[in-house]
Write a protein that holds these residues in place. Structure first.
Motif, PDB file in Angstrom:
ATOM      1  N   SER A 298       2.695   2.787   3.736  1.00  0.00           N
ATOM      2  CA  SER A 298       2.784   1.953   4.931  1.00  0.00           C
ATOM      3  C   SER A 298       2.412   0.509   4.618  1.00  0.00           C
ATOM      4  N   LEU A 299       1.328   0.314   3.870  1.00  0.00           N
ATOM      5  CA  LEU A 299       0.881  -1.039   3.524  1.00  0.00           C
ATOM      6  C   LEU A 299       1.923  -1.771   2.688  1.00  0.00           C
ATOM      7  N   LEU A 300       2.451  -1.109   1.678  1.00  0.00           N
ATOM      8  CA  LEU A 300       3.417  -1.764   0.784  1.00  0.00           C
ATOM      9  C   LEU A 300       4.751  -2.014   1.474  1.00  0.00           C
ATOM     10  N   ARG A 301       5.126  -1.136   2.389  1.00  0.00           N
ATOM     11  CA  ARG A 301       6.333  -1.414   3.186  1.00  0.00           C
ATOM     12  C   ARG A 301       6.119  -2.665   4.041  1.00  0.00           C
ATOM     13  N   GLY A 302       4.926  -2.783   4.608  1.00  0.00           N
ATOM     14  CA  GLY A 302       4.620  -3.958   5.409  1.00  0.00           C
ATOM     15  C   GLY A 302       4.649  -5.235   4.586  1.00  0.00           C
ATOM     16  N   LEU A 303       4.106  -5.170   3.369  1.00  0.00           N
ATOM     17  CA  LEU A 303       4.135  -6.337   2.479  1.00  0.00           C
ATOM     18  C   LEU A 303       5.563  -6.678   2.077  1.00  0.00           C
ATOM     19  N   ASN A 304       6.362  -5.657   1.810  1.00  0.00           N
ATOM     20  CA  ASN A 304       7.759  -5.884   1.436  1.00  0.00           C
ATOM     21  C   ASN A 304       8.533  -6.536   2.578  1.00  0.00           C
ATOM     22  N   ALA A 305       8.234  -6.126   3.815  1.00  0.00           N
ATOM     23  CA  ALA A 305       8.920  -6.708   4.980  1.00  0.00           C
ATOM     24  C   ALA A 305       8.629  -8.196   5.116  1.00  0.00           C
TER      25      ALA A 305
END
Length: 366
Positions: free
Chosen positions: A28-35
């Motif tokens: 979830s955190l890395l998806r948020g950073l990628n977004a």
């Protein structure tokens, strides 16, 4: 606007959600950073336990690479660690003490620790158990990100010598956790790996209510539960539930139970990822009690706090449907506003930017 960062994570696992909550938290955190257009490399120790149960071997939101021994970090991955804007080492990394020393010796621009198990970590340290971080290493980090907030942050700084402690709760990805509209299959369910310190609470808040309400349906999903547990006939057991099935699981429950590990209850302010996932799926929550919960999801407004089997029985038997739906909607509204991966990614980047500012000032004046 913050310029995109290049961040290296060294964590327990990203590839496998089997028997741990780290994978979904990092995803979830890395998806948020990628977004938000930040670039992330996740380095994972190639361990047989996870290698044989990978449900995300090729993530599309970051680079994932494996290493066989800590020394590879100072060899094969040294250049990327030195070049990164920040390096974040997670809790429960195998040979974590050696990993921290090796990475620190590479002099990264900003070195951080992400403790997804803060109360457990501190309890272990007090027992002299330095499984994945040594007491001497706490001051090595520019920022110590903690799964737990509240007074724990002051404790980290004043007792353990952490330079800067910041709360970084787990989070949920709303693109993957939402109500499916399926018909209810169970009146109360629980999702979590077996833990000896959580089991008495599960006994009190689910198993005993199941015995008292034979006409109701219950479910417990998660691995490692011993065969010695006496499950009532109206409790369904699911050994492992991969993340892609979580939203269906939550959507099929009239209520879902949140149970917290004893060390986390003792320190408080430690919401589990399951709490946010259930709320995002509009599953009404019955939770055990701990300090800080009411400030995150207000009791009676966004969830029910239960302490005895009678509390659970009363909710299942008498809570009006309008109240059940209202609490689910309120919890979802709070979580989707403040506890998504993108929100958590912004918090991480803000803390990293503040931590790196003194370094930038020193470089300019040198």
């Amino acid at each position: 606007m913050t310029k995109p960062l290049n961040i290296v994570f060294i964590g327990l696992t990203l590839s496998s959600s089997w028997g741990n909550g780290h994978a979904t938290t990092f995803r979830s955190l890395l998806r948020g950073l990628n977004a938000s257009h930040h670039s992330c490399l996740f380095l994972e120790r190639d361990m047989p336990w996870y290698a044989n149960a990978r449900d995300m071997p090729h993530p599309d939101f970051c680079r994932l690479a494996y290493y066989d021994r800590p020394e590879q970090l100072a060899g094969e991955f040294a250049a990327e660690i030195r070049a990164a804007d920040a390096v974040v080492i997670g809790s429960y990394v195998p040979d974590g003490v050696a990993v921290i020393d090796l990475v620190h010796a590479l002099s990264p621009r900003c070195l951080c620790f992400y403790d997804i198990d803060t109360p457990v970590t501190l309890a272990k340290i007090e027992r002299g158990d330095e499984e994945y971080i040594a007491r001497r290493q706490f001051p090595l980090f520019d920022v110590y990100f903690s799964f737990s907030g509240g007074t724990v942050l002051t404790l980290l700084e004043e007792r353990y010598g952490v330079r800067t402690a910041r709360a970084l709760y787990c989070s949920v990805d709303p693109d993957r956790y939402f109500p499916t509209g399926e018909a209810f299959e169970w009146d109360l369910g629980y999702l979590g790996t077996y833990s000896s310190d959580r089991q008495p609470v599960l006994e009190r808040l689910l198993i005993e209510p199941a015995r008292r309400l034979p006409h109701r349906r219950f479910v417990v999903a998660g691995p490692s539960y011993p065969d010695s547990i006496d499950w009532p006939a109206n409790v369904v057991r699911i050994e492992h539930l991969p993340p892609e099935q979580h939203r269906s699981f939550y959507s099929r429950q009239r209520f879902t139970l949140n149970v917290t590990r004893a060390d986390m209850v003792a320190l408080g302010w430690s919401p589990s990822v399951r709490l946010f996932e259930a709320a995002a799926c509009h599953a009404p929550i019955i939770s055990d009690a701990w300090e800080g919960l009411d400030s995150l999801l207000p009791e009676g407004d966004a969830l029910v706090i239960a302490r005895r089997p009678e509390d659970v029985v009363t909710v299942l038997e008498t809570l009006p449907e309008a109240s059940r739906q209202s609490q689910a909607e309120r919890a979802a509204k709070i979580v989707l506003a403040s506890h998504t991966g993108e929100a958590r990614g912004r918090e991480l980047v803000q803390a990293l930017s503040a931590a790196r500012l003194p370094h930038a000032k020193r470089a300019l004046s040198a």
